[in-house]
Scaffold this motif. Structure first.
Motif, PDB file in Angstrom:
ATOM      1  N   ASP A 171       0.890  -1.188   0.058  1.00 43.94           N
ATOM      2  CA  ASP A 171      -0.040   0.142   0.053  1.00 43.94           C
ATOM      3  C   ASP A 171       0.720   1.190  -0.105  1.00 43.94           C
ATOM      4  O   ASP A 171       2.069   1.151   0.516  1.00 43.94           O
ATOM      5  CB  ASP A 171      -1.072   0.085   1.145  1.00 43.94           C
ATOM      6  CG  ASP A 171      -2.181   0.661   0.993  1.00 43.94           C
ATOM      7  OD1 ASP A 171      -2.429   1.406   0.051  1.00 43.94           O
ATOM      8  OD2 ASP A 171      -3.220   0.138   1.580  1.00 43.94           O
ATOM      9  N   ALA A 172       0.403   2.491  -0.321  1.00 38.95           N
ATOM     10  CA  ALA A 172       0.981   3.715  -0.439  1.00 38.95           C
ATOM     11  C   ALA A 172       1.247   4.202   0.881  1.00 38.95           C
ATOM     12  O   ALA A 172       0.304   3.885   1.762  1.00 38.95           O
ATOM     13  CB  ALA A 172       0.403   4.579  -1.565  1.00 38.95           C
ATOM     14  N   PRO A 218      -0.156  12.699  -1.182  1.00 38.64           N
ATOM     15  CA  PRO A 218       0.593  12.639  -2.154  1.00 38.64           C
ATOM     16  C   PRO A 218       0.729  14.053  -3.002  1.00 38.64           C
ATOM     17  O   PRO A 218      -0.170  14.788  -2.783  1.00 38.64           O
ATOM     18  CB  PRO A 218      -0.026  11.521  -3.304  1.00 38.64           C
ATOM     19  CG  PRO A 218      -1.477  12.062  -3.039  1.00 38.64           C
ATOM     20  CD  PRO A 218      -1.724  12.390  -1.691  1.00 38.64           C
ATOM     21  N   TYR A 244       5.427  12.621  -0.803  1.00 39.93           N
ATOM     22  CA  TYR A 244       4.384  12.795   0.128  1.00 39.93           C
ATOM     23  C   TYR A 244       4.609  13.922   1.130  1.00 39.93           C
ATOM     24  O   TYR A 244       5.684  14.130   1.458  1.00 39.93           O
ATOM     25  CB  TYR A 244       4.163  11.336   0.697  1.00 39.93           C
ATOM     26  CG  TYR A 244       3.890  10.095  -0.038  1.00 39.93           C
ATOM     27  CD1 TYR A 244       2.507   9.952  -0.577  1.00 39.93           C
ATOM     28  CD2 TYR A 244       5.050   9.579  -0.605  1.00 39.93           C
ATOM     29  CE1 TYR A 244       2.261   9.147  -1.546  1.00 39.93           C
ATOM     30  CE2 TYR A 244       4.820   8.535  -1.672  1.00 39.93           C
ATOM     31  CZ  TYR A 244       3.461   8.038  -2.005  1.00 39.93           C
ATOM     32  OH  TYR A 244       3.328   7.069  -2.808  1.00 39.93           O
TER      33      TYR A 244
END
Lengths: 438, 400
Positions: free
Chosen positions: A184-185, B242, B247
């Motif tokens: 997952d990010a 993001p 990020y």
């Protein structure tokens, strides 16, 4: 009685806030320094004694327990005396009130600095300077003082105005990008605050070293520990791989940076019960397979080495999870450890309070009730000295608790002067309504 | 002059936690005599490798954790090796031991056993302490963090709990070891006392000042357990977003945090009355409507652009940096976060520099991490062994 305190006779003028600063001075207070927390009754310092001065039962329930879990979810009239997030960092300290924005208040702060060996701060950049207490001014008051600054991103350079809490130190220090689910990010990452914890410890280490130098030479000095820079030291492998080999590390999830296979967190029987297992060697893997009853999927010869297991790591994790899901967490923990496999339960805060090992080894010390919280077991510091009395000697400092000591004993003020400071708002029992509403 | 000049530590530790304790004091000037097993500290087997080439002198983990130390190789599995160790104790002002308690007892590496030789502080870093039902249990980075009370609340509710990156939990324990060791050193120098100082890693974790000790106290106060959240963000804005090149971490849930965030985004949408009402956080569509403005704003800006805007607005926003970002960052470089070390066989290479700046007694690297056994002969000589005796110990494989 001789307490053999490592920092006997050392006094701290403590301006620190939140966790990084307040924990740095907590370690020094544990070691025996007299830590005097200077509190301004006219200013609410965010995240220093509670999330908000206006905490009420509704807010308690609206925010997570670590921050909102005041006693019985009802802080009462003094939420600054019973936040679960902050009262533990006030152990072994003293609390005095001074309104440093007034000339008389500032003079009191200067009197305290004059008799202090260390001062510590991690306030927003410029806060002390605005009061006229820059390093040179402090040193003019007490030439051999140790000044400990714990800024977020440094007191020099372009990031000087950067604001942040622990999660933001973790972000810049390289921690956040290295944790999270492998599939997952990073957007799904939940905040942790290791940055505060790490910066506080390092601030204490630097101060302890500077105190030794001062004891031997009479020389004070200025220390700057930028929290984000301290945090970056937690991940030397990622930093050095970038510097040496140009490689970017990503999150390994629960897998091991050391190449242990399997290494992960697996479900145990029941709801939200988990067990961490690390096979730190081929022998530990062999012990695990024996304990699982040598299932066919685990016994092929290629799996005898970590490299062989790494090639099929997804499969191994799935099969192990199927097996652990049928096992009792606590029983499996003990059985695996007895069998020579490194394993441990994922303990919730509640589990920790019931853990038999912690109970048996004297980790909990019950502190007496105050007007603001009931009799409660607190954990003692994690360093146990056989001769020096570095445990919890005095209970967490309630707001304004030591005004009498400070104004009468330490400064030796007359009754008239004390009455005057009460009138000026220096001596106060609570935050002002303006501070509470700000 | 170094802050810890004249303080000698006999270091019987390996891997991560103990070596980080002694690195912290070595980098401030203490002399650390590191006892390594034949073949070396297992950390020598951990990457990253200098130039991606494995080798016991090329390990990034070892190089970082052992700057400024001396290496003496001793086989403590032999009686002669243990005798040599006893003879090193008089050189020390403090002994640091990170061994399983049963092994430390067997090798005579407890305060009670060391005191007759020299009454110095003996700091023991143990997994679970020197007593109790888990005393002899093993730990790894993952198991340590799992039991520490925070993993439970790290990650998402419908998934497994998560560890921290790298070996953060063990490093934290090492830092706590340094506080304890320096406390012990002060007591030794001020009061003239040696003593036993135990630092159980498990307790360091549950005592951690962040969401570990606070969650435990909250449970005591309320019976509420800090669980993993169902999703990563809270309030109208917050969590990780993001952006154009990575990020950023945002805290903007309410009040001033939200106001400063609005100032940073500088979009008229958020100046409408709806967004000024504190009760907007209860509006179920607010988050989605805010995201419709915030996401495009973020995605068209780089981390550095966003961080600069945040600093100008005093917003609580910061970029997620990688190791590479930290290495290349001009501001941190200028401040001195990185340094270089000179190694006898490897030449010069970059090293993470000072965690803190002390203006009179600066943190400094006097020499790179030692080569395996680099100081064996010199230290034995200092301990009073003559050349013939040392040669014979080498020949027997007791030292290397």
């Amino acid at each position: 009685m001789n307490d053999y305190l490592p920092l006997a006779g050392i006094r701290i003028c403590d301006f620190s806030a939140v966790w990084a600063g307040q924990s740095a001075t907590m370690y020094l207070a544990d070691m025996g320094a007299e830590c005097i927390k200077v509190e301004n009754p006219g200013i609410w310092n965010p995240m220093t004694r509670a999330a908000s001065a206006r905490m009420d039962p509704m807010m308690c329930m609206a925010i997570p327990p670590w921050l909102g879990g005041h006693p019985n979810n009802n802080p009462g009239p003094r939420p600054w005396n019973n936040s679960p997030a902050f009262i533990h960092v006030l152990r072994n300290k003293k609390s005095v009130t001074v309104d440093s924005r007034t000339p008389e208040g500032l003079e009191l702060v200067k009197q305290l600095l004059r008799i202090s060996d260390i001062t510590a701060e991690n306030l927003a950049i410029g806060t002390l300077e605005k009061l006229g207490l820059d390093d040179a001014a402090i040193r003019a008051i007490r030439p051999d003082i140790i000044i400990l600054h714990l800024p977020a991103f440094g007191r020099t350079g372009d990031y000087i105005q950067g604001r942040g809490y622990g999660a933001h130190m973790d972000a810049v220090g390289g921690s956040t990008i290295l944790r999270g689910y492998r599939d997952d990010a990073p957007m799904t990452n939940v905040q942790v605050f290791a940055g505060d914890f790490y910066a506080g410890m390092h601030g204490a280490v630097a101060a302890l070293a500077a105190l030794r130098h001062r004891r031997r030479t009479g020389e004070g000095q200025t220390i700057e520990a930028a929290q984000a820079e301290v945090s970056s030291q937690m991940f030397p492998q990622a930093a050095l791989d970038a510097a040496w080999n140009g490689r970017e590390h990503v999150s390994l999830g629960n897998r091991s940076l050391e190449g242990f296979v399997p290494n992960g967190v697996f479900p145990a029987r029941g709801e939200d019960a988990w067990i961490a297992i690390s096979c730190r060697s081929d022998a530990e893997w062999a012990a695990l397979t024996r304990h699982m009853g040598n299932p066919a999927w685990a016994t092929s010869p290629e799996l005898a080495t970590a490299a062989g297991r790494a090639a099929v790591e997804d499969m191994l994790e799935e099969r192990i999870a199927e097996w652990t899901a049928t096992q009792d967490q606590q029983q499996l923990f003990r059985e695996l450890q007895a069998a020579g496999v490194t394993a441990g339960p994922v303990l919730s805060a509640g589990d920790v309070t019931e853990d038999e090992h912690l109970a048996a080894t004297g980790v909990w010390k019950t502190l007496p009730a105050t007007d603001d919280y009931p009799e409660t077991p607190f954990s003692v510091p994690p360093y146990h000295f056989s001769k020096s009395n570095v445990g919890i000697r005095t209970t967490p400092a309630l707001f304004a608790q030591h005004n009498d000591y400070f104004y009468r004993e330490l400064l030796g003020l007359s009754e008239e002067e004390i009455a005057r400071h009460r009138e000026l708002g220096n001596i106060a029992e609570a935050f002002t309504p303006e501070a509470i509403m700000a | 002059m170094d802050a810890l000049e004249g303080l000698t530590i006999l270091d019987i530790s390996s891997h991560i936690a103990g070596p980080y304790t002694t690195k912290l004091v070595a980098d401030l000037g203490a002399r650390v005599i590191k006892v390594e097993r034949p073949g070396g500290d297992p950390a020598r087997q951990l990457g990253p490798w200098l130039g991606d080439e494995p080798g016991i002198e090329r390990s990034g983990t070892y190089q970082f954790l052992n700057t400024n130390k001396e290496s003496v190789v001793l086989d403590l599995g032999t009686e002669a090796g243990r005798a040599v160790l006893q003879d090193l104790v008089p050189l020390a002002d403090l002994v640091l031991v990170a061994l399983p308690p049963a092994k430390a007892e067997r090798l005579g590496l407890t305060y009670d056993a060391i005191r007759p030789v020299k009454d110095v502080p003996v700091v023991s870093l143990t997994n679970f302490g020197n007593a109790g039902p888990y005393r002899d249990y093993a730990l790894s980075e993952t198991v340590l963090f799992a039991m520490g009370g925070e993993m439970w609340s790290h990650g998402l509710l419908d998934r497994e709990p998560l560890k921290l990156g790298g070996m953060a939990a063990l490093m934290q324990c090492g830092a706590m070891g340094a506080i304890a060791a320096l406390g012990g050193a002060h007591a030794y120098e001020v009061h003239g006392i040696g003593q036993a100082i135990d630092v159980p890693l498990f307790e360091v974790q549950i005592n951690s000042v962040d969401r570990r000790s606070s969650s435990i106290l909250a449970y005591r106060f309320t019976g509420r357990v800090n669980s993993r959240p169902p999703g990563p963000s809270a309030g109208i804005a917050g969590g990780i977003y993001p952006c154009a090149d990575g990020y950023v971490e945002v805290t903007a849930s309410f009040g001033n945090y939200w106001n400063r965030f609005v100032e940073m985004i500088d979009d008229d949408t958020f100046r409408a009355p709806r967004w000024l009402d504190p009760m907007v956080v209860l509006d179920p569509t607010a988050k989605e409507d805010a995201d419709a403005v915030v996401y495009p704003w973020m995605l068209t800006r780089t981390r550095r652009e966003i961080w600069e805007a945040a600093r100008n607005a005093h917003a609580i926003v910061a970029p997620l940096f990688t190791g590479k970002d930290l290495y290349e960052d001009p501001v941190f470089r200028e401040r001195g976060l990185w340094t270089e070390v000179e190694h006898a066989t490897l030449g010069r290479f970059p090293m993470l520099g000072r965690p803190y700046q002390l203006d009179r007694t600066p943190w400094r690297i006097r020499h790179a991490a030692p080569m395996l056994g680099e100081h064996t002969r010199a230290v034995l000589d200092e301990a009073g062994y003559d050349a013939a005796k040392i040669d014979s110990l080498y020949a027997q494989g007791v030292v290397a």
